[in-house]
Motif scaffolding. Structure first.
Motif, PDB file in Angstrom:
ATOM      1  N   ARG A   1     -31.275 115.861  78.349  1.00  0.00           N
ATOM      2  CA  ARG A   1     -30.540 114.605  78.543  1.00  0.00           C
ATOM      3  C   ARG A   1     -31.179 113.422  77.814  1.00  0.00           C
ATOM      4  NH1 ARG A   1     -30.311 113.850  84.816  1.00  0.00           N
ATOM      5  NH2 ARG A   1     -32.475 114.570  84.547  1.00  0.00           N
ATOM      6  N   HIS A   2     -32.504 113.471  77.641  1.00  0.00           N
ATOM      7  CA  HIS A   2     -33.188 112.308  77.078  1.00  0.00           C
ATOM      8  C   HIS A   2     -33.968 112.634  75.806  1.00  0.00           C
ATOM      9  CE1 HIS A   2     -32.078 110.233  80.723  1.00  0.00           C
ATOM     10  NE2 HIS A   2     -32.706 111.148  81.459  1.00  0.00           N
ATOM     11  N   ARG A   3     -34.884 113.605  75.883  1.00  0.00           N
ATOM     12  CA  ARG A   3     -35.703 113.872  74.700  1.00  0.00           C
ATOM     13  C   ARG A   3     -36.124 115.326  74.639  1.00  0.00           C
ATOM     14  NH1 ARG A   3     -41.240 110.409  76.025  1.00  0.00           N
ATOM     15  NH2 ARG A   3     -42.195 111.857  77.498  1.00  0.00           N
TER      16      ARG A   3
ATOM     17  N   ASP B   1     -37.413 116.768  78.337  1.00  0.00           N
ATOM     18  CA  ASP B   1     -37.286 115.802  79.436  1.00  0.00           C
ATOM     19  C   ASP B   1     -38.441 115.877  80.444  1.00  0.00           C
ATOM     20  OD1 ASP B   1     -34.908 114.916  78.370  1.00  0.00           O
ATOM     21  OD2 ASP B   1     -33.662 116.214  79.629  1.00  0.00           O
TER      22      ASP B   1
ATOM     23  N   VAL C   1     -29.507 112.676  72.309  1.00  0.00           N
ATOM     24  CA  VAL C   1     -30.858 113.015  72.771  1.00  0.00           C
ATOM     25  C   VAL C   1     -31.854 112.799  71.628  1.00  0.00           C
ATOM     26  CG1 VAL C   1     -32.342 114.907  73.583  1.00  0.00           C
ATOM     27  CG2 VAL C   1     -29.987 114.694  74.447  1.00  0.00           C
TER      28      VAL C   1
END
Length: 484
Positions: A138-140, A228, A169
């Motif tokens: 979702r983020h990295r 994440d 992402v």
């Protein structure tokens, strides 16, 4: 005295002076056997030996890189002050708590509980599993591998990275610079990553025209994926098809057998901290460390895990100290798997001493080798091991057993990227994970059982009867292995 005699005297005096100077300079903070090997090289082949020492004789990274390592270590220690949260510390063997303290002193990262860990020794299956995890990002996504090649085998992984970027992402990729130059499709891989908008940097680049230089064989050999700070992977596998695109491997029918682990839980943020440190070293950009509080509820069946980074960015041989301590603590069994087994003197002594105490010790290595010098060097240790009672299993060709792990007393294990050799202990940047948890150890024992079924055991008598040419090559290769 003739002119010829004067020249001979001058050369002789210079040679002696060179030997004395080498003995003084080379021996500083160096193991005696290693220092003697370098001095002999410089004395017997002066120009070649001296040039080789100047090129590869210094075993630490430049000061600015070591300073960045210390800076991040301080941040990590600040984040982890206070009691550690582990899943089942009362069940630990008595020596494990001091071992975790040692690791934290060396690598700054604590032992943390609440982890779910699964092992995977299927090459394509591991790539598919990593791709599936990236699809949940979702983020990295942080990718760090010694070798990374976009090819038919790794395409699912790279396509998952593209989908992650399409969702917004952040994708960051670290690949070893020298390893990238040694394998095909380098430009195609770089072009693909650039096209999807991933941030890519090479680790330990050798670009003297940009002021980027260190001993050329100090490499970043780590393999990890952190998503994440919640799902991670590490182990022995590189991102490349299992024959490494090498014609000689294809001709010989060789393919690599690996072991990776999937981690879900607090230990993933410790994997991510290793990535963040290396990213800072290569880019000067210090990413934010995850400081989320760890809460464990009903975690008695989960796994305690401690990430230990090692290599020439540290002042100590981190993994060497841990591995030696663990082997000395064994009372029931030691099982070691290492594709490249060229042990430091302390490790060899620990293994021989443990076997002499009556503790069963087994070593899994490949029947064949892909690197001639290392292959012959490791064979030079087999006689001493066999005489001590160590059981050596040769994993049958054409598979190359590339997994890197060992277990102690069926209670504690280490899995990671580090071989049981002097290069991994001192020259390569590696990542290892110390593990305690009954279910995971049962899974690892099952892996070792499969190795045994696919191996032939080496016996002392036939080994001693091998051809003289092979014995000579083994012993010569052992001498060169000391030039670290």
């Amino acid at each position: 005295m003739s002119e010829l005699d004067i020249w001979a005297l001058a050369l002789g005096t210079g040679h002696v002076a060179l030997g004395l100077l080498a003995a003084i300079l080379v021996s500083r903070n160096r193991k005696p056997a290693e220092a003697i090997a370098w001095v002999m090289a410089i004395v017997f082949v002066p120009f070649v030996g001296a040039a080789a020492f100047l090129l590869i004789g210094f075993g630490r990274l430049p000061a600015h890189r070591r300073a960045k390592q210390r800076e991040v270590n301080e941040l990590i220690l600040e984040r982890t002050r206070g009691p550690w949260l582990t899943s089942h510390e009362p069940d630990w063997p008595a020596w494990l708590a001091p071992a975790t303290e040692l690791n934290k002193a060396l690598g700054a990262l604590p032992m943390v509980g609440g982890n779910e860990i699964t092992l995977n020794d299927d090459y394509a299956g591991t790539i598919a599993q990593m791709a599936l995890a990236i699809d949940a990002a979702r983020h990295r996504v942080h990718v760090q591998f010694y070798i990374g090649v976009h090819d038919e085998a790794t395409a699912p992984f790279f396509e998952a990275l593209a989908r992650a970027r399409g969702r917004g992402v952040e994708v960051r990729v670290l690949l070893d610079h020298v390893a990238s130059l040694m394998y095909p499709r380098r430009k195609e891989t770089a072009a693909f990553l650039e096209s999807i908008g991933a941030q890519v940097h090479h680790m330990l680049p050798l670009r003297p025209w940009r002021g980027q230089w260190q001993r050329p064989d100090l490499r970043n050999h780590r393999k990890l994926l952190a998503i994440d700070s919640s799902i991670g992977f590490t182990g022995s596998m590189n991102l490349i098809e299992p024959r490494y695109h090498k014609a000689k491997n294809i001709r010989r029918g060789l393919s690599w057998h690996e072991l990776m682990m999937r981690i879900e839980g607090p230990a993933v943020r410790e994997l991510d901290a290793v990535f963040i440190t290396d990213w800072y070293s290569e880019t000067g950009q210090l990413l934010e460390l995850d400081t989320t509080a760890i809460e464990l509820e009903d975690a008695t069946e989960l796994i305690d895990a401690q990430v230990l980074p090692s290599g020439p960015s540290f002042e100590n041989d981190n993994s060497l100290k841990l591995f030696t301590m663990m082997i000395h603590q064994a009372t029931k069994r030691v099982s070691i798997t290492s594709p490249y087994f060229v042990p430091d003197e302390s490790i060899l002594l620990a293994i021989l001493t443990t076997a002499a105490r009556g503790v069963p010790v087994e070593l899994f290595v490949s029947e064949i080798g892909d690197q001639a010098m290392v292959y012959h060097a490791q064979r030079s240790y087999y006689e001493a091991l066999l005489r001590a009672g160590v059981r050596i299993y040769l994993y049958r060709a054409p598979k190359v057993l590339h997994a890197k792990h060992f277990s102690i007393d069926d209670e504690v294990a280490v899995i990671g990227s580090s071989n049981m050799d002097m290069r991994s202990f001192s020259l390569n940047m590696e990542i290892s994970v110390l593990l305690h948890g009954p279910e995971l150890l049962a899974d690892l024992l099952a892996v070792e059982d499969r190795y045994r079924e696919n191996s032939r055991e080496l016996e002392l008598g036939p080994w001693l009867a091998r051809p003289l040419r092979e014995r000579a090559l083994d012993n010569l290769a052992r001498l060169t292995s000391m030039l670290q």
